[in-house]
Write an enzyme that holds these catalytic residues in place. Sequence first.
Site, mmCIF file in Angstrom:
data_model
loop_
_atom_site.group_PDB
_atom_site.id
_atom_site.type_symbol
_atom_site.label_atom_id
_atom_site.label_comp_id
_atom_site.label_asym_id
_atom_site.label_seq_id
_atom_site.Cartn_x
_atom_site.Cartn_y
_atom_site.Cartn_z
ATOM 1 N N LYS A 1 0.825 -1.219 0.000
ATOM 2 C CA LYS A 1 0.000 0.000 0.000
ATOM 3 C C LYS A 1 0.853 1.260 0.000
ATOM 4 O O LYS A 1 0.396 2.314 -0.439
ATOM 5 C CB LYS A 1 -0.898 0.016 1.237
ATOM 6 C CG LYS A 1 -1.662 -1.257 1.482
ATOM 7 C CD LYS A 1 -2.814 -1.429 0.545
ATOM 8 C CE LYS A 1 -3.525 -2.735 0.810
ATOM 9 N NZ LYS A 1 -4.760 -2.885 0.095
HETATM 10 C C1 PLP Z 1 -1.049 -7.756 2.387
HETATM 11 C C2 PLP Z 1 -2.144 -7.676 1.385
HETATM 12 N N1 PLP Z 1 -2.122 -8.541 0.365
HETATM 13 C C3 PLP Z 1 -3.075 -8.511 -0.574
HETATM 14 C C4 PLP Z 1 -4.123 -7.628 -0.515
HETATM 15 C C5 PLP Z 1 -5.143 -7.649 -1.618
HETATM 16 O O1 PLP Z 1 -5.004 -6.532 -2.445
HETATM 17 P P1 PLP Z 1 -6.265 -5.998 -3.265
HETATM 18 O O2 PLP Z 1 -7.269 -5.580 -2.275
HETATM 19 O O3 PLP Z 1 -5.744 -4.854 -4.053
HETATM 20 O O4 PLP Z 1 -6.744 -7.128 -4.083
HETATM 21 C C6 PLP Z 1 -4.197 -6.726 0.538
HETATM 22 C C7 PLP Z 1 -5.293 -5.737 0.704
HETATM 23 O O5 PLP Z 1 -6.294 -5.733 0.084
HETATM 24 C C8 PLP Z 1 -3.168 -6.735 1.497
HETATM 25 O O6 PLP Z 1 -3.161 -5.848 2.495
HETATM 26 N N1 LIG Z 2 -6.417 -5.033 2.214
HETATM 27 C C1 LIG Z 2 -6.826 -3.706 2.365
HETATM 28 C C2 LIG Z 2 -8.304 -3.520 2.242
HETATM 29 C C3 LIG Z 2 -8.641 -2.218 1.621
HETATM 30 O O1 LIG Z 2 -8.362 -2.297 0.273
HETATM 31 P P1 LIG Z 2 -7.992 -1.083 -0.649
HETATM 32 O O2 LIG Z 2 -6.857 -1.556 -1.462
HETATM 33 O O3 LIG Z 2 -9.207 -0.776 -1.414
HETATM 34 O O4 LIG Z 2 -7.604 0.089 0.210
HETATM 35 C C4 LIG Z 2 -6.275 -3.227 3.696
HETATM 36 O O5 LIG Z 2 -5.309 -3.796 4.138
HETATM 37 O O6 LIG Z 2 -6.793 -2.321 4.286
#
Ligand code: PLP
Ligand SMILES: N[C@@H](CCOP(=O)(O)O)C(=O)O
Length: 469
Positions: free
Chosen positions: A112
Amino acid sequence: MRYISTRGQAPALNFEDVLLAGLATDGGLYVPENLPRFTQEEIASWAGLPYHELAFRVMRPFVTGSIPDADFKKILEETYGVFAHNAVAPLRQLNGNEWVLELFHGPTLAFKDFALQLLGRLLDYVLEKRGERVVIVGATSGDTGSAAIEGCKHCENVDIFILHPHNRVSEVQRRQMTTILGENIHNIAIEGNFDDCQEMVKASFADQSFLKGTRLVAVNSINWARIMAQIVYYFHAALQLGGPARSVSFSVPTGNFGDIFAGYLARNMGLPINQLIVATNRNDILHRFMSGNQYVKETLHATLSPSMDIMVSSNFERLLFDLHGRNGAAIAGLMDSFKQGGGFSVEQERWTEARKLFDSLAVDDAQTCETIAEVYEQTGEVLDPHTAIGVKAARECRRSLDIPMVILGTAHPVKFPDAVEKAGVGKALELPAHLSDLFEREERCTVLPNELKAVQAFVSQHGNRGKPL
Ligand SMILES: Cc1ncc(COP(=O)(O)O)c(C=O)c1O
Ligand SMILES: N[C@@H](CCOP(=O)(O)O)C(=O)O
């Protein structure tokens, strides 16, 4: 560059407005009206560029008309300058042609940071220029929250409220959020699950009266800027593995479908990508769609990969929009039936198209632990549970051993000691120096019931540097 809503009724916006828009006024998500496409020669000429320079080339078309090149370059250099690894997103080899793209060298140890370090700086830049203050309300299953707080904590013109599901994030994740103290930072633990938190964020965009005229901004991947920044590392990985002359496959741990949607866009922008694998945990709505054309809500379960404990997957709407020939009315109809009845299927040819684009697998907790243990035994590397799900899916779904397989390493294992311990890995994991006193720091967090009104009242009471709006 103009952006249009997936539901076809909201006004088209430029980048600056889309950055500040969150959800479109018709409830849809913004996407570029026309996706830029790079030639193979152009992509090849980027080999060896430092990460921030590659980021400039990939993202420049998206911000054109809103941010001058010189300013954007400076913002990107600062953004990726805070990462702890020189390569920013290094590739680590697991096996012959199997690689983990380590996306956890940013300040909060998860992928993120790639987008949220940038988002904070973009907000600063745009809000200062406009002389405007905003309120952010974001939902997190653990990682977005800390990355957003870290990215926005110094923003003069932002008050940030992060909702997380009470007792359903890891202790490290919780402390990474609740120990950042500042009058503009507010952590709220909701007595519900992540879907409840995300639904409150979306509902707040639909009716913003509680904000008394202050603008609401999103830090979740409903904000286009999040997706844009996540496209870059697909190019970065492929270029290191012989792309674009050679195609590369990616396996992506998936919850809100943001990260894998960024990979889908990278492919549409000209990057030769062979397989894109959707790797889910037990909360497998996306795998059920990909394997059986059923996009149907089920009970959300707590797993060892809590960040992916998501059932209502925001960015899936962006894919559906493309699968339906960018017909906003069709998407509005589908989303409505999902809201009313909890599910839908799409026409056979649209689903067949989705099957051509993605492979998928759902991985349960036992398999997650087995994979962590297996990789540790094979390589000495400790995977976090989300990355392990990506590795398992890569190994099960892979079609060619000749094509490099890149698994997105979405988080550092130190954030999830329970899963690592359950997998039987004896190696002690240490928090990096900047977090070494995390367990001694004071925490600040408010527990609220799973009620939109309670959250909105809290925001309006504290939305102006802790004072009422
Ligand atoms: C560590 C981790 N891996 C994978 C994901 C999945 O990513 P996305 O939500 O973009 O599919 C998330 C959060 O959503 C995450 O925090
Ligand atoms: N896995 C995410 C959930 C939120 O997803 P986002 O990518 O739309 O912000 C988290 O860890 O908060």
